[in-house]
Each structure stands twice: as structure tokens, then as C-alpha cells.
Scaffold this motif. Structure first.
Motif, mmCIF file in Angstrom:
data_model
loop_
_atom_site.group_PDB
_atom_site.id
_atom_site.type_symbol
_atom_site.label_atom_id
_atom_site.label_comp_id
_atom_site.label_asym_id
_atom_site.label_seq_id
_atom_site.Cartn_x
_atom_site.Cartn_y
_atom_site.Cartn_z
ATOM 1 N N LEU A 21 0.826 -1.200 0.000
ATOM 2 C CA LEU A 21 0.000 0.000 0.000
ATOM 3 C C LEU A 21 0.860 1.249 0.000
ATOM 4 O O LEU A 21 1.720 1.432 0.863
ATOM 5 N N ILE A 22 0.646 2.123 -1.002
ATOM 6 C CA ILE A 22 1.303 3.429 -1.042
ATOM 7 C C ILE A 22 0.489 4.384 -0.175
ATOM 8 O O ILE A 22 -0.733 4.467 -0.300
ATOM 9 N N THR A 23 1.169 5.126 0.689
ATOM 10 C CA THR A 23 0.487 6.060 1.577
ATOM 11 C C THR A 23 0.639 7.486 1.077
ATOM 12 O O THR A 23 1.398 7.769 0.149
ATOM 13 N N SER A 24 -0.079 8.383 1.734
ATOM 14 C CA SER A 24 -0.020 9.791 1.354
ATOM 15 C C SER A 24 1.347 10.397 1.612
ATOM 16 O O SER A 24 1.674 11.465 1.081
ATOM 17 N N GLN A 25 2.181 9.755 2.427
ATOM 18 C CA GLN A 25 3.547 10.228 2.666
ATOM 19 C C GLN A 25 4.549 9.626 1.669
ATOM 20 O O GLN A 25 5.749 9.758 1.824
ATOM 21 N N ARG A 26 4.027 8.926 0.647
ATOM 22 C CA ARG A 26 4.828 8.255 -0.375
ATOM 23 C C ARG A 26 5.664 7.117 0.202
ATOM 24 O O ARG A 26 6.673 6.725 -0.384
ATOM 25 N N SER A 27 5.292 6.609 1.346
ATOM 26 C CA SER A 27 5.946 5.420 1.866
ATOM 27 C C SER A 27 5.211 4.192 1.341
ATOM 28 O O SER A 27 4.073 4.282 0.866
ATOM 29 N N LEU A 28 5.855 3.035 1.415
ATOM 30 C CA LEU A 28 5.284 1.793 0.922
ATOM 31 C C LEU A 28 5.127 0.837 2.093
ATOM 32 O O LEU A 28 6.115 0.415 2.702
ATOM 33 N N LEU A 29 3.875 0.513 2.421
ATOM 34 C CA LEU A 29 3.582 -0.395 3.520
ATOM 35 C C LEU A 29 3.361 -1.805 2.987
ATOM 36 O O LEU A 29 2.681 -2.003 1.971
#
Length: 429
Positions: free
Chosen positions: A291-299
Motif C-alpha cells: 500500500l502506497i500512503t499519502s507520505q509516499r511510503s510503501l507499507l
């Protein structure tokens, strides 16, 4: 391809900014928000395997439609005539689709559609046959993974289209038709409208609505940010499907916490909450969700283990794969002066004061910085940044036309970050 450079000749360093994510050809594809680059990750470890790019593909729009299958991706920039097949080895081929749009794909290829336009059809008598509709190209087009396209004829008029993991949903006007009296013109034609459900891997040169399951064409698709099982199931939004598991994500009612849950059958088998972030786009494989988050991190979230943040995409330099930058505009300095002259010392809201505008940085990455004070933020200077050019050095719309309204609405609604986030009395908004 050589890396783009600043106007002073220094190379520009561009890091990956994740925006799209798909699972295809044994990899997790993390695609940049604007550049034609994807990072291919090992699904098991999250480690980077390679970078794939397609800078030669024309991009008339920033909007990129993507569909994935077992062999790779299909890519179509909205408004362009080229549909590209991209595999882990790069751009394989591209097909001319002449005004059609990418819908979805299956093992037999990518489905493209061209919806028909409604045509005014009024006659003097109720039994006059409908006017014949003509199209510039096929309403349905199938692009094949190994190259080439095939037109699929449709008995009826395609007015809309959608899909799920197994089927095409074609919104079709078809027989029987009737005419109803319409004052004062005469009799207007009315077609039967149906959703026609066609299996995704249907091999056919023509589609007759009478040969497939149909249901009335009513209701709309809606996007929801809430992880409500029933709503998301029925509207096919904010979800990703793995092997027998459907993942949903969305915000709670406070909009401060993201909920993620996995559903097998009608039972929730996994649920997690994450504070201070929002899910942008996700892809699933097996028991795992990426999952890509709004902070551009990848979970990476799994039903079998604790969630983790994949760091292989951070500080990932894609400079050598970006599109070339446009020539430096000779009127750059004059345009910057024009923008500053239009915005400097202007009071966009009665709550804003001491507005100062300056250009910070270098073309094309430099920005206008609008700093000001606000009645509700005593002792803090607020700073809003405005882009004048896109990454490729192309001038954006005139900011002096839309920025005043945005700044006013932001000021009047207090749509700013929490004052506690200010650093040395400066809060970037």
C-alpha cells in the motif's frame, strides 16, 4: 539517456515518488507519479530487483491508465493514441488505438473502448426507425499481448463501461426501441439500456447483448474513503484482491486514522489501523497487501506477519530514466517578475497580512514562496509554495489566476497544518 540538467549545467537528481502500484510478472511494480519509471520489487522481501522505464512513449497528459496481468502492464496516457505493453524487460510494443481508452485487461489482452455519443433522434411519427449511428472506429478493441489489435463489433451502442476482476460491464443501448411523444418536436427514440456482463477472457469477434447476462442500467459507481465492507464490495473502490482475499482501506470518521482490513468470503480475517496517514493505492498478492500512503511510503501488510515499511524505494535515484527537460525558456525571468508583481503585497483574505512573494530555487524546480501572517496564528509566519513549471520544464497554468482563490479559501477555512509543526516560527502550508 543522459540525465536532465539545471540551467547552470549541473545534473538534476530525481528520486522515485511512488504513485501507482501493481502486481505483475512476479514483481510488485511501484510506478512514479509523473515520470515513466517503475521500480520492480521482489514480493517476498521488498528488495529492488530492477528499474523499468518507457520515456519514448508519448504522454499528452499526466493521467496514466494502467492495467496489469500475469505478463506485465498495459499503459495508456489519457488522450494519447498509443497503448503500450511493458514487461520486466521494458517497452515491448505499442498499439495505435485511435481515440479509444484503456478499460482493463485479462490473459487474452487489453480491452479498450470508445463510448458513443448521444444523438438527438426525433421523428414525425412513432414508428419511424431510429437514425443509424456511425463511429470513427470500433467501440471495442482488444490489444493482444504479443502485438496487434482486433476490433470487436457490438450489437448496440456502447455508452459506458466498467469492470471487475472477472468481467467487463458494458453499458449498452440496444433493441427493442420505442418512441415517446415529445412536445413540440415529435417522437423521440428511447432504447433499452442494460449492463451487459461479459467474461473478461471472452474470445469473440462480436458481442450480442442477448447472448450474455443483462441487468438494468441504473445506479452509479461511487468512490468511498471508508473501509466499509458492504459499500466497497458493491462499488469496487479502495480495494485490492489477492488469492481469495479482498483488502479494503479507508479513513475513519475522524479522518486521522487509516483502517485496513482483509476479507475472505464474508469474514474479516485481518484488521489494522494506522494513525496520521492515508492509503493512496494498493496491490495484493497471496496473503499480502502493498500500500502506497499519502507520505509516499510503501507499507507491506500481511495476514501472516506484522506490517512493515519497505525502504527500498527511498532515495531511489531515477534521474537517468526521466524524460528530457524542455529547453530553458528565454522569458523565464520576465514571467517570474510578472507573477511576483501580480501577487506581492496582495491581501487575499481579510485574515491574511504582510504578504511577501519571492522566487526561490532554479528553473524548472524553483517555486514561488508566498509568506504571510494570519489573525489566528499569532507569532507564526505561514509559507505557501507555488509551482510555475512541471518537472519537464513546461510552464503550468498562470498561477496568478487560480492561486488567489486557493489562498483565500485556505485562509478563511483555516486549512493549515497544526501550529505545533512550525519550525523557528515558520509553518509551511
Amino acid at each position: 539517456m543522459s540525465a536532465p540538467h539545471f540551467s547552470d549545467g549541473q545534473p538534476r537528481r530525481r528520486l522515485l515518488r511512488p504513485r501507482h502500484i501493481h502486481v505483475a510478472a512476479g514483481y510488485v511494480w511501484v510506478i512514479d507519479e509523473t515520470q515513466p519509471v517503475a521500480a520492480l520489487l521482489d514480493p517476498a522481501t521488498g528488495s529492488l530487483d530492477r528499474l523499468v522505464s518507457w520515456p519514448e512513449l508519448p504522454a499528452t497528459s499526466r493521467t496514466l491508465d494502467i492495467s496489469s496481468d500475469e505478463g506485465g502492464l498495459w499503459l495508456h496516457y489519457r488522450g494519447a493514441d498509443a497503448l503500450a505493453r511493458v514487461t520486466p524487460d521494458g517497452l515491448r510494443h505499442a498499439e495505435y488505438i485511435g481515440g479509444a481508452a484503456l478499460l482493463t485487461s485479462g490473459s487474452i489482452g487489453a480491452w479498450c473502448f470508445r463510448p458513443g455519443r448521444a444523438r438527438r433522434d426525433v421523428a414525425r411519427s412513432p414508428d419511424t426507425p431510429p437514425l443509424r449511428r456511425s463511429y470513427a472506429g470500433p467501440q471495442l478493441l482488444l490489444a493482444k499481448p504479443d502485438g496487434g489489435t482486433a476490433a470487436v463489433t457490438l450489437r448496440g451502442h456502447l455508452i459506458t463501461a466498467d469492470f471487475d476482476e472477472k468481467s467487463l460491464h458494458l453499458g449498452v443501448e440496444h433493441e427493442p426501441w420505442s418512441r415517446t411523444h415529445s412536445e413540440p418536436d415529435g417522437y423521440a427514440v428511447t432504447w433499452t439500456q442494460s449492463w451487459v456482463d461479459v467474461p473478461l477472457d471472452t474470445v469473440a469477434t462480436s458481442i450480442d447483448p442477448a447472448d450474455y447476462p443483462r441487468r438494468p442500467l441504473d445506479g452509479d459507481w461511487h468512490t468511498s474513503e471508508y473501509a466499509d465492507i458492504t459499500y466497497n464490495e458493491s462499488h469496487r473502490r479502495k480495494r485490492a484482491v489477492g488469492n481469495g482475499i479482498r483488502w479494503h482501506w479507508g479513513q475513519d470518521t475522524s479522518w486521522k486514522t487509516m483502517m485496513v482490513q482483509a476479507v475472505r468470503g464474508d469474514r474479516v480475517v485481518h484488521r489494522r489501523t494506522f494513525a496520521g496517514t492515508r492509503g493512496v493505492e494498493g496491490a495484493a498478492t497471496g496473503e499480502d497487501l502493498y500500500l502506497i500512503t499519502s507520505q509516499r511510503s510503501l507499507l507491506h501488510i500481511s495476514t501472516l506477519s506484522e506490517p512493515r515499511t519497505i525502504t527500498s524505494t527511498e532515495e531511489l535515484d531515477i534521474s537517468e530514466h526521466c524524460r528530457p527537460v524542455a529547453p530553458w525558456p528565454p522569458d523565464h525571468a520576465s514571467y517570474v517578475a510578472y507573477c511576483i508583481r501580480r501577487l506581492h503585497r496582495r491581501q487575499f483574505s481579510s485574515r491574511m497580512h504582510d504578504v511577501d512573494v519571492r522566487f526561490v530555487g532554479d528553473w524548472p524546480d524553483g517555486k514561488l514562496q508566498v509568506s504571510f501572517t494570519h489573525d489566528n496564528y499569532e507569532g507564526i509566519t505561514l509559507v505557501s509554495t507555488l509551482n510555475l513549471y512541471d518537472e519537464e520544464g513546461k510552464r503550468l497554468d498562470d498561477v496568478t489566476r487560480y492561486a488567489p482563490v486557493e489562498l483565500m479559501e485556505q485562509a478563511d477555512t483555516l486549512a493549515y497544518p497544526d501550529p505545533s509543526l512550525a519550525v523557528d516560527g515558520v509553518l509551511y502550508v
